[in-house]
Design a protein around this motif. Sequence first.
Motif, PDB file in Angstrom:
ATOM      1  N   LEU A 156      51.646  47.850 -43.147  1.00  0.00           N
ATOM      2  CA  LEU A 156      51.026  48.871 -42.296  1.00  0.00           C
ATOM      3  C   LEU A 156      51.415  50.282 -42.729  1.00  0.00           C
ATOM      4  O   LEU A 156      50.649  51.229 -42.535  1.00  0.00           O
ATOM      5  N   ALA A 157      52.592  50.415 -43.338  1.00  0.00           N
ATOM      6  CA  ALA A 157      53.008  51.739 -43.800  1.00  0.00           C
ATOM      7  C   ALA A 157      52.057  52.235 -44.893  1.00  0.00           C
ATOM      8  O   ALA A 157      51.698  53.416 -44.924  1.00  0.00           O
ATOM      9  N   ALA A 197      48.851  53.298 -43.177  1.00  0.00           N
ATOM     10  CA  ALA A 197      49.021  54.554 -42.425  1.00  0.00           C
ATOM     11  C   ALA A 197      49.011  55.745 -43.379  1.00  0.00           C
ATOM     12  O   ALA A 197      48.359  56.761 -43.114  1.00  0.00           O
ATOM     13  N   LYS A 198      49.724  55.619 -44.482  1.00  0.00           N
ATOM     14  CA  LYS A 198      49.733  56.724 -45.442  1.00  0.00           C
ATOM     15  C   LYS A 198      48.340  56.973 -46.008  1.00  0.00           C
ATOM     16  O   LYS A 198      47.918  58.119 -46.181  1.00  0.00           O
ATOM     17  N   GLU A 239      45.409  56.266 -44.576  1.00  0.00           N
ATOM     18  CA  GLU A 239      44.571  56.850 -43.525  1.00  0.00           C
ATOM     19  C   GLU A 239      44.769  58.367 -43.453  1.00  0.00           C
ATOM     20  O   GLU A 239      43.812  59.129 -43.331  1.00  0.00           O
ATOM     21  N   LEU A 240      46.019  58.806 -43.546  1.00  0.00           N
ATOM     22  CA  LEU A 240      46.278  60.244 -43.454  1.00  0.00           C
ATOM     23  C   LEU A 240      45.881  60.963 -44.753  1.00  0.00           C
ATOM     24  O   LEU A 240      45.397  62.092 -44.717  1.00  0.00           O
ATOM     25  N   ILE A 290      43.427  60.143 -46.961  1.00  0.00           N
ATOM     26  CA  ILE A 290      41.983  60.288 -47.226  1.00  0.00           C
ATOM     27  C   ILE A 290      41.415  61.519 -46.524  1.00  0.00           C
ATOM     28  O   ILE A 290      40.451  62.126 -46.994  1.00  0.00           O
TER      29      ILE A 290
END
Lengths: 413, 413
Positions: free
Chosen positions: B237-238, B241-242, B244-245, B247
């Motif tokens: 998930l890390a 998450a990285k 997602e931020l 893009i």
Amino acid sequence: MPLQPSRTVAELRELRELTGDENGAQRVAWTDTWAKAREWLRAKVADTGAAESVDAAGNQWFTLGGGSDRAVLIGGHIDSVPNGGWLDGCLNVMAGVEVLRRIAADGAPPVTVRLVNWADEEGARFGRSLFGSSAAAGSMTDQAELRGRRDADGTALPDALAGQGVDLDRALDARSELDGAAAYLELHIEQGPVLESMQLPLGVVLGTFGVERHQVTYRGQAAHAGSTPMDKRRDALAGAAKLELEIREIAKRTGEGAVCTMGGVVTKPGIVTSVVETAECLLDQRHLDAARLASMLASAREASERFAAEEEIAVEWERIWNIEPILFDERLVELADESIREVAGPSHRLPSGPLHDAAEVARAGVPTVMVFVQSLRGLSHTKLEDTKEEHLELSVQALDRLAAKTIDLVAAQ
Amino acid sequence: MPLQPSRTVAELRELRELTGDENGAQRVAWTDTWAKAREWLRAKVADTGAAESVDAAGNQWFTLGGGSDRAVLIGGHIDSVPNGGWLDGCLNVMAGVEVLRRIAADGAPPVTVRLVNWADEEGARFGRSLFGSSAAAGSMTDQAELRGRRDADGTALPDALAGQGVDLDRALDARSELDGAAAYLELHIEQGPVLESMQLPLGVVLGTFGVERHQVTYRGQAAHAGSTPMDKRRDALAGAAKLELEIREIAKRTGEGAVCTMGGVVTKPGIVTSVVETAECLLDQRHLDAARLASMLASAREASERFAAEEEIAVEWERIWNIEPILFDERLVELADESIREVAGPSHRLPSGPLHDAAEVARAGVPTVMVFVQSLRGLSHTKLEDTKEEHLELSVQALDRLAAKTIDLVAAQ
């Protein structure tokens, strides 16, 4: 008769043959396989002369009378999850049997020594773990709710218990079993990677983590992935992503022994052509220190709200479950440390992430300690769960030393 | 007979009454309701004198002969998604009817003028959008695959088409319809928030975005949330998450008109007591410029691999779908801009995120342009889809101006 740690390993293999299959251990509490394992255990203990009794919660006790009614307890659980490992729970029970044999062979001990096989530690069938130990500890407060629980086949919990001779309404009568208990000792596989990474066979457990478990829900606005410019979006997933990365920093800042986990995110609508409207995050935070746990929770909450403001989305917290940290007895921690150093050289003190029956006994005010033995690859609740045979034997020796020291301590009190 | 934009609004309401219900528009292609809408359209166009024909792909054409075989096309689609809005697709068709009336009333035009009602733009029933326009454009290459498609009730696509008189194997015969096409004009609701946020009723569409759509899967290691220290984790998930931020930063760096969306994440095992082992992310990237789109994709891929290395997890990319950007005709963009300024004051040029039939026609080499009218709250594909009545009327006027200018242009070529 001297201690024979290799016998414990042999008996664990025998139990695996008797109650497991190609998918792993199948000793789910309140089933016939579980009852068969208890029957087998009874026969194993018989030659020690310890008297068997089953309490009102279904816990199986073996009592070796001594020079005093004050009792040193050694406890474990023979029940497993479905497709479980060959050590989780039953290592403690079988090591306890070997220690009981050694003590019995040495003649009547100065205090009473009791081995307990707790009923339904795993809660695998009805989703209620620590059943027997919480009844004995008097901390079981959910009997009314338990009455309505059913297993996957629709069998009600009270009916399954009655099938094994246990009356749910009377389970709390097991409280009297802890009368006179002066110490509680439990050996368990670590179920984590710490000892393996330190190349240590054994460690002393300081207590069980306090846990704060929440669902954190971010709510933004679904919007077309093609027609919505970046600066017009209210993306719930951005809040979740920031929180996932921030909880790791919170754990690091808090220092050793702090863990924070986002175990899952559910995104809605969750389609490739839409900005995420809702992101439901599962957050688990643990620490052995209540104040630090509270601080980690406050930090996560504060950060989550800051991220919501930054992203112009809403955030909502719902507590799923929590429990206070439970610290083990300092004097017994010292004795366990000594015992480990005597049999294995270096020792290490670590908290337990998973809960154990020991936590219930400690909550009831009985001085308690646990010893962990290394788990290979940290795996548990799977047939891949394993520990080196030499480490298993060392763990039996350490439990035996710890029992001897604790008996001396209690006898001298 | 002068243009009557208010008649278009009245006719859209009439169509809504005839083919919608309390949940919205129900004109799903190849259904009886869709056939009823086409029948109703035929009657509406009849008094213009335009000749109706249905091509091999089911597209419904209304042809007003003029002084030349070279044709100016105005196109839209009367089909809707289930529970759709009252404007998506049919605004274009009904505005086109009104423009056809005005042209017919003015006497024979210097070039041929054709209104086309494309068959199955939405692809709502069989998951294949732009059916009729891709057949006419000759870009339909998936007939073999379409033959096997079935709707939710199990009806095969070829059978549904046959029920409306269309033979899938002959659909590409519709290609001849674009012979002589000199320009293609399409009016559509924006389905996004840009014009509303700028308080502009109308805008010119520069083209349709190129799209790169991928599933990005991070693989780490499931581990107990309580017993696994932070520095021993491999948390999938890390990585998600990285990414997602990141893009969002990639889109910002690329500049206006770039959009990147993580539309969903599926986490496995996805339980509160385990570190995430697998995170499956849906990634959608769009740009009007092919080189910039390629650069955004490369940046996201590079970043995803960097995050995987940082987190000691694996990452894997799988393309779900992609399409090249399609640019509209510069001369027609100028004419559309002029037309908007004449009827509404300021204009704005913007790309289209969603695809449209216009993209297929442009791919076939026909000079093409679209006009967008403001959508309230950017909502579409829902009964909540709406546009102010005054803006609808302005849009009919703008399409009429644009048609007049385009006819002059083509006549002069």
